[in-house]
Design a protein around this motif. Structure first.
Motif, PDB file in Angstrom:
ATOM      1  N   ALA A 243       0.822  -1.206   0.000  1.00 20.04           N
ATOM      2  CA  ALA A 243       0.000   0.000   0.000  1.00 20.04           C
ATOM      3  C   ALA A 243       0.860   1.262   0.000  1.00 20.04           C
ATOM      4  CB  ALA A 243      -0.926  -0.003   1.224  1.00 20.04           C
ATOM      5  N   ALA A 244       2.045   1.163   0.607  1.00 18.67           N
ATOM      6  CA  ALA A 244       2.958   2.314   0.652  1.00 18.67           C
ATOM      7  C   ALA A 244       3.867   2.391  -0.570  1.00 18.67           C
ATOM      8  CB  ALA A 244       3.826   2.221   1.905  1.00 18.67           C
ATOM      9  N   ASN A 245       3.767   1.382  -1.467  1.00 20.51           N
ATOM     10  CA  ASN A 245       4.675   1.290  -2.612  1.00 20.51           C
ATOM     11  C   ASN A 245       6.129   1.239  -2.136  1.00 20.51           C
ATOM     12  OD1 ASN A 245       5.275   0.996  -5.285  1.00 20.51           O
ATOM     13  ND2 ASN A 245       5.039   3.159  -5.815  1.00 20.51           N
ATOM     14  N   ASP A 246       6.350   0.500  -1.050  1.00 17.87           N
ATOM     15  CA  ASP A 246       7.662   0.404  -0.401  1.00 17.87           C
ATOM     16  C   ASP A 246       8.295  -0.942  -0.768  1.00 17.87           C
ATOM     17  OD1 ASP A 246       9.849   0.239   1.242  1.00 17.87           O
ATOM     18  OD2 ASP A 246       8.785   0.643   3.098  1.00 17.87           O
ATOM     19  N   HIS A 247       9.078  -0.949  -1.841  1.00 22.56           N
ATOM     20  CA  HIS A 247       9.719  -2.176  -2.300  1.00 22.56           C
ATOM     21  C   HIS A 247      10.674  -2.739  -1.255  1.00 22.56           C
ATOM     22  CE1 HIS A 247       8.554  -1.942  -6.634  1.00 22.56           C
ATOM     23  NE2 HIS A 247       8.825  -3.226  -6.569  1.00 22.56           N
ATOM     24  N   VAL A 248      11.388  -1.863  -0.556  1.00 19.41           N
ATOM     25  CA  VAL A 248      12.433  -2.325   0.362  1.00 19.41           C
ATOM     26  C   VAL A 248      11.846  -3.188   1.475  1.00 19.41           C
ATOM     27  CG1 VAL A 248      14.149  -1.594   2.057  1.00 19.41           C
ATOM     28  CG2 VAL A 248      14.002  -0.434  -0.154  1.00 19.41           C
ATOM     29  N   THR A 249      10.819  -2.685   2.160  1.00 18.16           N
ATOM     30  CA  THR A 249      10.252  -3.450   3.265  1.00 18.16           C
ATOM     31  C   THR A 249       9.528  -4.688   2.763  1.00 18.16           C
ATOM     32  OG1 THR A 249      10.058  -1.457   4.606  1.00 18.16           O
ATOM     33  CG2 THR A 249       8.748  -3.344   5.291  1.00 18.16           C
ATOM     34  N   TYR A 250       8.895  -4.601   1.589  1.00 24.33           N
ATOM     35  CA  TYR A 250       8.262  -5.781   1.013  1.00 24.33           C
ATOM     36  C   TYR A 250       9.299  -6.886   0.799  1.00 24.33           C
ATOM     37  CZ  TYR A 250       5.813  -8.754  -2.363  1.00 24.33           C
ATOM     38  OH  TYR A 250       5.249  -9.830  -2.999  1.00 24.33           O
ATOM     39  N   CYS A 251      10.433  -6.555   0.200  1.00 28.09           N
ATOM     40  CA  CYS A 251      11.467  -7.555  -0.069  1.00 28.09           C
ATOM     41  C   CYS A 251      12.100  -8.052   1.220  1.00 28.09           C
ATOM     42  CB  CYS A 251      12.550  -6.968  -0.974  1.00 28.09           C
ATOM     43  SG  CYS A 251      11.940  -6.498  -2.600  1.00 28.09           S
ATOM     44  N   ARG A 252      12.319  -7.150   2.158  1.00 30.18           N
ATOM     45  CA  ARG A 252      12.909  -7.530   3.436  1.00 30.18           C
ATOM     46  C   ARG A 252      11.993  -8.495   4.187  1.00 30.18           C
ATOM     47  NH1 ARG A 252      15.376  -2.324   5.823  1.00 30.18           N
ATOM     48  NH2 ARG A 252      13.267  -1.866   6.478  1.00 30.18           N
ATOM     49  N   ASP A 275      14.144 -16.354  -3.384  1.00 34.87           N
ATOM     50  CA  ASP A 275      14.196 -15.935  -4.795  1.00 34.87           C
ATOM     51  C   ASP A 275      13.128 -14.878  -5.098  1.00 34.87           C
ATOM     52  OD1 ASP A 275      16.307 -17.607  -5.373  1.00 34.87           O
ATOM     53  OD2 ASP A 275      15.075 -19.209  -6.222  1.00 34.87           O
ATOM     54  N   SER A 276      11.940 -15.041  -4.511  1.00 30.37           N
ATOM     55  CA  SER A 276      10.869 -14.057  -4.725  1.00 30.37           C
ATOM     56  C   SER A 276      11.281 -12.693  -4.192  1.00 30.37           C
ATOM     57  CB  SER A 276       9.589 -14.523  -4.038  1.00 30.37           C
ATOM     58  OG  SER A 276       9.093 -15.700  -4.634  1.00 30.37           O
ATOM     59  N   ALA A 277      11.939 -12.679  -3.039  1.00 37.89           N
ATOM     60  CA  ALA A 277      12.393 -11.417  -2.457  1.00 37.89           C
ATOM     61  C   ALA A 277      13.394 -10.734  -3.380  1.00 37.89           C
ATOM     62  CB  ALA A 277      13.015 -11.665  -1.083  1.00 37.89           C
ATOM     63  N   ALA A 278      14.328 -11.498  -3.908  1.00 32.60           N
ATOM     64  CA  ALA A 278      15.342 -10.920  -4.791  1.00 32.60           C
ATOM     65  C   ALA A 278      14.735 -10.443  -6.111  1.00 32.60           C
ATOM     66  CB  ALA A 278      16.440 -11.951  -5.055  1.00 32.60           C
ATOM     67  N   GLU A 279      13.805 -11.210  -6.649  1.00 37.80           N
ATOM     68  CA  GLU A 279      13.174 -10.835  -7.920  1.00 37.80           C
ATOM     69  C   GLU A 279      12.331  -9.576  -7.794  1.00 37.80           C
ATOM     70  OE1 GLU A 279      11.034 -14.316  -8.923  1.00 37.80           O
ATOM     71  OE2 GLU A 279      12.838 -15.518  -9.288  1.00 37.80           O
ATOM     72  N   ALA A 280      11.788  -9.346  -6.592  1.00 37.87           N
ATOM     73  CA  ALA A 280      10.942  -8.168  -6.383  1.00 37.87           C
ATOM     74  C   ALA A 280      11.764  -6.901  -6.200  1.00 37.87           C
ATOM     75  CB  ALA A 280      10.042  -8.383  -5.166  1.00 37.87           C
ATOM     76  N   ALA A 281      13.074  -7.023  -6.109  1.00 36.20           N
ATOM     77  CA  ALA A 281      13.930  -5.853  -5.864  1.00 36.20           C
ATOM     78  C   ALA A 281      15.012  -5.748  -6.926  1.00 36.20           C
ATOM     79  CB  ALA A 281      14.556  -5.966  -4.476  1.00 36.20           C
ATOM     80  N   HIS A 289      20.866  -5.760  -1.680  1.00 35.94           N
ATOM     81  CA  HIS A 289      21.219  -6.832  -2.608  1.00 35.94           C
ATOM     82  C   HIS A 289      21.958  -7.938  -1.861  1.00 35.94           C
ATOM     83  CE1 HIS A 289      23.300  -7.975  -6.693  1.00 35.94           C
ATOM     84  NE2 HIS A 289      22.719  -9.008  -6.095  1.00 35.94           N
ATOM     85  N   ALA A 290      22.920  -7.566  -1.029  1.00 39.79           N
ATOM     86  CA  ALA A 290      23.666  -8.554  -0.243  1.00 39.79           C
ATOM     87  C   ALA A 290      22.745  -9.287   0.722  1.00 39.79           C
ATOM     88  CB  ALA A 290      24.797  -7.863   0.519  1.00 39.79           C
ATOM     89  N   PHE A 291      21.883  -8.538   1.370  1.00 38.45           N
ATOM     90  CA  PHE A 291      20.925  -9.093   2.337  1.00 38.45           C
ATOM     91  C   PHE A 291      20.077 -10.189   1.701  1.00 38.45           C
ATOM     92  CE2 PHE A 291      16.821  -8.487   4.697  1.00 38.45           C
ATOM     93  CZ  PHE A 291      17.275  -8.757   5.989  1.00 38.45           C
ATOM     94  N   LEU A 292      19.592  -9.939   0.484  1.00 38.05           N
ATOM     95  CA  LEU A 292      18.715 -10.889  -0.198  1.00 38.05           C
ATOM     96  C   LEU A 292      19.499 -12.049  -0.806  1.00 38.05           C
ATOM     97  CD1 LEU A 292      16.339  -8.324  -1.963  1.00 38.05           C
ATOM     98  CD2 LEU A 292      15.998  -9.479   0.228  1.00 38.05           C
ATOM     99  N   ALA A 293      20.650 -11.763  -1.399  1.00 41.59           N
ATOM    100  CA  ALA A 293      21.447 -12.820  -2.020  1.00 41.59           C
ATOM    101  C   ALA A 293      21.982 -13.800  -0.976  1.00 41.59           C
ATOM    102  CB  ALA A 293      22.605 -12.217  -2.817  1.00 41.59           C
ATOM    103  N   GLY A 294      22.301 -13.301   0.212  1.00 40.41           N
ATOM    104  CA  GLY A 294      22.762 -14.184   1.281  1.00 40.41           C
ATOM    105  C   GLY A 294      21.711 -15.209   1.658  1.00 40.41           C
ATOM    106  N   GLN A 295      20.449 -14.757   1.688  1.00 39.37           N
ATOM    107  CA  GLN A 295      19.373 -15.694   2.015  1.00 39.37           C
ATOM    108  C   GLN A 295      19.139 -16.676   0.864  1.00 39.37           C
ATOM    109  OE1 GLN A 295      18.117 -15.599   5.158  1.00 39.37           O
ATOM    110  NE2 GLN A 295      17.304 -17.609   4.608  1.00 39.37           N
TER     111      GLN A 295
END
Length: 450
Positions: A243-252, A275-281, A289-295
């Motif tokens: 709803a906030a159009n906040d990609h960062v928190t959605y991916c996190r 993978d969904s988190a990384a694809e959404a960002a 990027h590091a945060f998501l790739a590590g997972q």
């Protein structure tokens, strides 16, 4: 009783899952343990259910979740041949349409110690569909009748500041202290802000700030092993972020859900969510990027994909090398987190010595204020050292764990404490193990009396 009709719906689900009655019983027991129930289900119970006996009310969700995980889709009471459930007053569900109302229901229950015990037994759903970011943008209800409050940038700053303070308390004292504070703040302050009147820019900023706090609250619930509740908070955070159009928190948040699935040993789901988190960002900065790739690396290791796991680790290291030195309080990623991922990947792939070395590296660079994270890392490190047969080293690490545990109130730390006590029982003739266990007994006595 002889006239009871066989349950063709349940029999059909067993056939679709290709399970024996004993296999269903085993899955129900596993999920019950996950949710804090001791079920004791056997194939004889399943045979009665197939014959037409309706399982007890608290067993039915466990059965549905077992089939949902196997069939990779939601399974309803009707499909299982049972009457629809009667909603229990005050119990929030994952499907509530109004995110703010659902957030208040969940938060109020989380504030109440008695209701919190109930929430702690709520089920984690491995088949829960995850809303895509583009589906959430502009879809959330943002209007409420009878508004009397108007908010501005100051209220947004208040939510941001409180979120950072709660994260600090989490690091220093543990989730058992921090999460009730977060729940109370969500109910008493944030929810009214979300219903208040404001310019569109402020509304969006408030939704994003609220999403960050709800994500943190879900992470605390997950970390405290209240997995059904953690998943409920995570879903709220996704909807608010959309709803906030906040990609960062959605991916996190998706990344947090991937970690939860990994903790519960749903390997394929963990990789799918990572993978969904990384694809959404796609335009993520280097730290995210590091945060998501590590997972993603951890998820790949859990499914045994060695090539992808190490490729993702290299990607993580490269991204982190490009990040600045700033460390976010919420969902930040630093060198300690990177080495923790290196340790997790190698352990999942069976390389315990490399896993131990990486966890030691993680502790070496970990900020001193991160008492809870350090306790968790040392708890894992000691277990792995003992797996290698290094009892002296494990006792030394567990001693460091106890240094932090004394100041913590955390279910995850309690779990490490229980594992330590259980593992040391076999080594009572060893001086270091005996002394450590004596220290643990005295510490437990002091914490119980506090």
């Amino acid at each position: 009783m002889g006239n009871r009709a066989p349950n063709v719906g349940l029999a059909g689900l067993l056939s679709a899952a290709n399970w024996t009655q004993g296999q269903l019983a085993a899955q129900v027991n596993r999920i019950g343990t996950e949710a804090g129930h001791s079920v004791g289900c056997t194939k004889f119970n399943v045979n009665k259910w197939v014959g037409g006996t309706i399982p007890r009310k608290h067993i039915r969700p466990l059965i549905l979740e077992a089939f949902a995980r196997k069939l990779a889709r939601p399974v309803t009471h009707e499909e299982a041949g049972w009457p629809p459930p009667v909603a229990e007053s005050g119990v929030p569900t994952l499907g509530e349409g109004d995110t703010v109302e659902g957030l208040v229901s969940t938060g109020r229950a989380d504030m109440d110690p008695e209701r919190r015990k109930f929430l702690a037994t709520s089920l984690y759903s491995a088949a829960l569909p995850i809303p895509m970011f583009r589906e959430l943008v502009d879809r959330e209800e943002s209007n409420a009748a009878g508004r009397t409050t108007r908010i501005g940038a100051g209220e947004v700053a208040t939510v941001r500041t409180m979120t950072e303070r709660i994260a600090d308390i989490l690091d220093e004292l543990g989730g058992a202290h921090a999460r009730p504070m977060a729940a109370a703040f969500l109910v008493n302050t944030v929810a009214p802000y979300l219903r208040a009147d404001a310019p569109e820019s402020v509304k969006s900023s408030m939704l994003a700030a609220a999403s960050d706090l709800v994500y943190l609250t879900g992470w605390m619930a997950m970390y405290e092993r209240d997995h059904g509740l953690g998943q409920r908070y995570y879903l709220r955070a996704l909807k608010l972020a959309g709803a906030a159009n906040d990609h960062v928190t959605y991916c996190r948040t998706l990344r947090g859900m991937a970690l939860q699935a990994a903790n519960l040993k749903h390997a394929s789901k963990a990789l799918e969510l990572a993978d969904s988190a990384a694809e959404a960002a796609p335009k993520a900065g280097p730290r995210l990027h590091a945060f998501l790739a590590g997972q993603q690396a951890h998820g790949a290791a859990l499914v045994g994909d060695r090539r992808q796991a190490f490729a993702r680790l290299r990607e993580t290291e490269a991204a982190l090398s490009k990040a600045d030195n700033r460390r976010d309080a919420i969902g930040g990623y630093d060198l300690a987190a990177y080495f923790f991922h290196v340790s997790s990947v190698n352990y999942a792939l069976g390389d315990i010595p490399t896993s131990v070395k990486a966890m030691q590296d993680s502790n070496r660079v970990r900020p001193p204020v991160e008492r809870q994270g350090r306790a968790h890392a040392n708890g894992l490190l000691a277990q792995r050292q003992l797996e290698m047969g290094h009892l002296e080293a494990a006792c030394g690490t567990w001693g460091k764990f106890l240094d932090d545990y004394e100041q913590l109130s955390s279910s995850r730390a309690d779990e490490h404490f229980e594992i330590m006590e259980r593992r040391l029982r076999s080594y009572q003739t060893h001086r270091a193990a005996r002394e450590l266990r004596e220290r643990a007994v005295e510490l437990a006595r002091r914490k119980a009396a506090a």
